[in-house]
Motif scaffolding. Sequence first.
Motif, PDB file in Angstrom:
ATOM      1  N   TYR A  89     -11.409  -2.165  16.174  1.00 49.78           N
ATOM      2  CA  TYR A  89     -10.242  -1.577  15.472  1.00 49.78           C
ATOM      3  C   TYR A  89      -9.379  -2.728  14.654  1.00 49.78           C
ATOM      4  CZ  TYR A  89      -6.692   1.945  13.960  1.00 49.78           C
ATOM      5  OH  TYR A  89      -6.183   2.747  13.274  1.00 49.78           O
ATOM      6  N   LEU A  93      -6.566  -4.008  13.164  1.00 48.12           N
ATOM      7  CA  LEU A  93      -5.048  -3.491  13.115  1.00 48.12           C
ATOM      8  C   LEU A  93      -4.519  -3.778  11.818  1.00 48.12           C
ATOM      9  CD1 LEU A  93      -4.030  -4.742  16.677  1.00 48.12           C
ATOM     10  CD2 LEU A  93      -4.493  -2.318  15.713  1.00 48.12           C
ATOM     11  N   GLY A 150      -5.513  -0.303   9.787  1.00 52.08           N
ATOM     12  CA  GLY A 150      -5.660   0.659  10.507  1.00 52.08           C
ATOM     13  C   GLY A 150      -6.978   1.745  10.316  1.00 52.08           C
ATOM     14  N   VAL A 151      -8.166   1.062   9.974  1.00 49.54           N
ATOM     15  CA  VAL A 151      -9.159   1.765   9.960  1.00 49.54           C
ATOM     16  C   VAL A 151     -10.339   1.280  10.915  1.00 49.54           C
ATOM     17  CG1 VAL A 151     -11.194   2.297   8.521  1.00 49.54           C
ATOM     18  CG2 VAL A 151      -8.690   2.258   7.546  1.00 49.54           C
ATOM     19  N   PRO A 152     -10.878   1.878  11.615  1.00 53.84           N
ATOM     20  CA  PRO A 152     -12.035   1.352  12.626  1.00 53.84           C
ATOM     21  C   PRO A 152     -13.256   0.829  11.896  1.00 53.84           C
ATOM     22  CG  PRO A 152     -11.810   3.611  12.669  1.00 53.84           C
ATOM     23  CD  PRO A 152     -10.743   3.421  11.580  1.00 53.84           C
ATOM     24  N   ALA A 160     -15.978   7.028  19.347  1.00 54.87           N
ATOM     25  CA  ALA A 160     -14.683   6.498  18.950  1.00 54.87           C
ATOM     26  C   ALA A 160     -13.886   7.715  18.682  1.00 54.87           C
ATOM     27  CB  ALA A 160     -14.814   5.774  17.788  1.00 54.87           C
ATOM     28  N   ARG A 161     -12.702   7.694  19.071  1.00 55.69           N
ATOM     29  CA  ARG A 161     -11.623   8.702  18.670  1.00 55.69           C
ATOM     30  C   ARG A 161     -10.822   8.368  17.709  1.00 55.69           C
ATOM     31  NH1 ARG A 161     -11.610  12.261  22.711  1.00 55.69           N
ATOM     32  NH2 ARG A 161     -12.476  12.017  24.490  1.00 55.69           N
ATOM     33  N   GLN A 162     -10.559   7.023  17.278  1.00 53.55           N
ATOM     34  CA  GLN A 162      -9.937   6.714  16.066  1.00 53.55           C
ATOM     35  C   GLN A 162     -10.676   7.521  15.011  1.00 53.55           C
ATOM     36  OE1 GLN A 162     -11.663   4.607  17.869  1.00 53.55           O
ATOM     37  NE2 GLN A 162     -10.251   2.639  18.551  1.00 53.55           N
ATOM     38  N   GLY A 163      -9.551   7.827  13.695  1.00 48.12           N
ATOM     39  CA  GLY A 163      -9.792   8.475  12.608  1.00 48.12           C
ATOM     40  C   GLY A 163      -9.745   7.291  11.814  1.00 48.12           C
ATOM     41  N   GLN A 166      -7.471   6.691   8.550  1.00 49.88           N
ATOM     42  CA  GLN A 166      -6.143   7.070   8.176  1.00 49.88           C
ATOM     43  C   GLN A 166      -5.892   7.233   6.758  1.00 49.88           C
ATOM     44  OE1 GLN A 166      -2.899   4.025   8.688  1.00 49.88           O
ATOM     45  NE2 GLN A 166      -1.673   5.626   9.102  1.00 49.88           N
ATOM     46  N   GLU A 226      -7.066  10.731   5.752  1.00 50.44           N
ATOM     47  CA  GLU A 226      -6.021  11.523   6.434  1.00 50.44           C
ATOM     48  C   GLU A 226      -4.883  11.902   5.074  1.00 50.44           C
ATOM     49  OE1 GLU A 226      -4.953  10.616  10.276  1.00 50.44           O
ATOM     50  OE2 GLU A 226      -7.036  10.956  11.132  1.00 50.44           O
TER      51      GLU A 226
END
Length: 288
Positions: free
Chosen positions: A5, A7, A10-12, A26-29, A31, A34
């Motif tokens: 990730y 940081l 903020g994008v995997p 992966a659970r990250q979306g 951003q 969104e």
Amino acid sequence: MPARYDLAVGVPEELEPEPGGEVAAARQGIQSVELAMLVLQALEEGLGPLSLTQVAAAAGMTPSKAHRYLVSLGRVGLVAQSHRSGLYDLGPAMRRLGIESLRRMDEVGLASEHTPGLRDRTTHAVNLAVWGDHGPVLVRWDYGAHPLPITVRLGATMPLLSSSVGRVYLAHLPDTVTGPALEAQLAPEPVTGRIREEIARVRAEVRDRGVALTSGGLIPGLASIAAPVFGADDSLPLVVAIALPARLADPAVLERLQDELLRTTADMAVDLGAADRPGKARTAARGR
């Protein structure tokens, strides 16, 4: 390799297959995706072309940030800007996506995802109906915990005046649609002035309350409460009903069932593409 990730943005990063294994979950979306959806939702909820300032305010962004998203969305056709007014609106790619989504939509299948939960929360039988050539047709029945004095046959046509499902359709479909079916169901008796007065009373009652209630009119000992499910264009593709023994249908129980039914039909309507906006009525009493 596990997902990393970044940081800073903020994008995997893109996932890579692990040696001899599957792609790591992966659970990250993402951003930025969104946030782009916030811009599209602002245009949808604006119900018409908007200025940059209006889009930014509705999306909760600064104008400069909203503009960057509008530019990117415009490049792929999801947003269009008028050369004359400078206002932004949904673009041609969004219209194509909407048309294709509607083409693929299985209304009964989508609504059926909600009926077992409604049955479990209320403990009573739940059924779905669609409008057929001769009136409302039952297409799904989920049995509840309480025995009912009825034999269920999917594909059966329900009466318009004596069933709760029929009354919902009678209240919200135009006379040109319900009239022939009603005349056929009442034959050989004509549709008299007294019956027309009853129809007017039923329509007013259902629209005012948001649901239709019947008890013993269709089957002795059976009570039913039904509500409409409106689609994206305010069409009425489905009606959902809860059936229960009439002896259990006291005012407190009916009030609880009505609340559960209306919450469920509102969720169904959202799945069918109806707008889920604060302040917009999503029950039968929407002033049709």
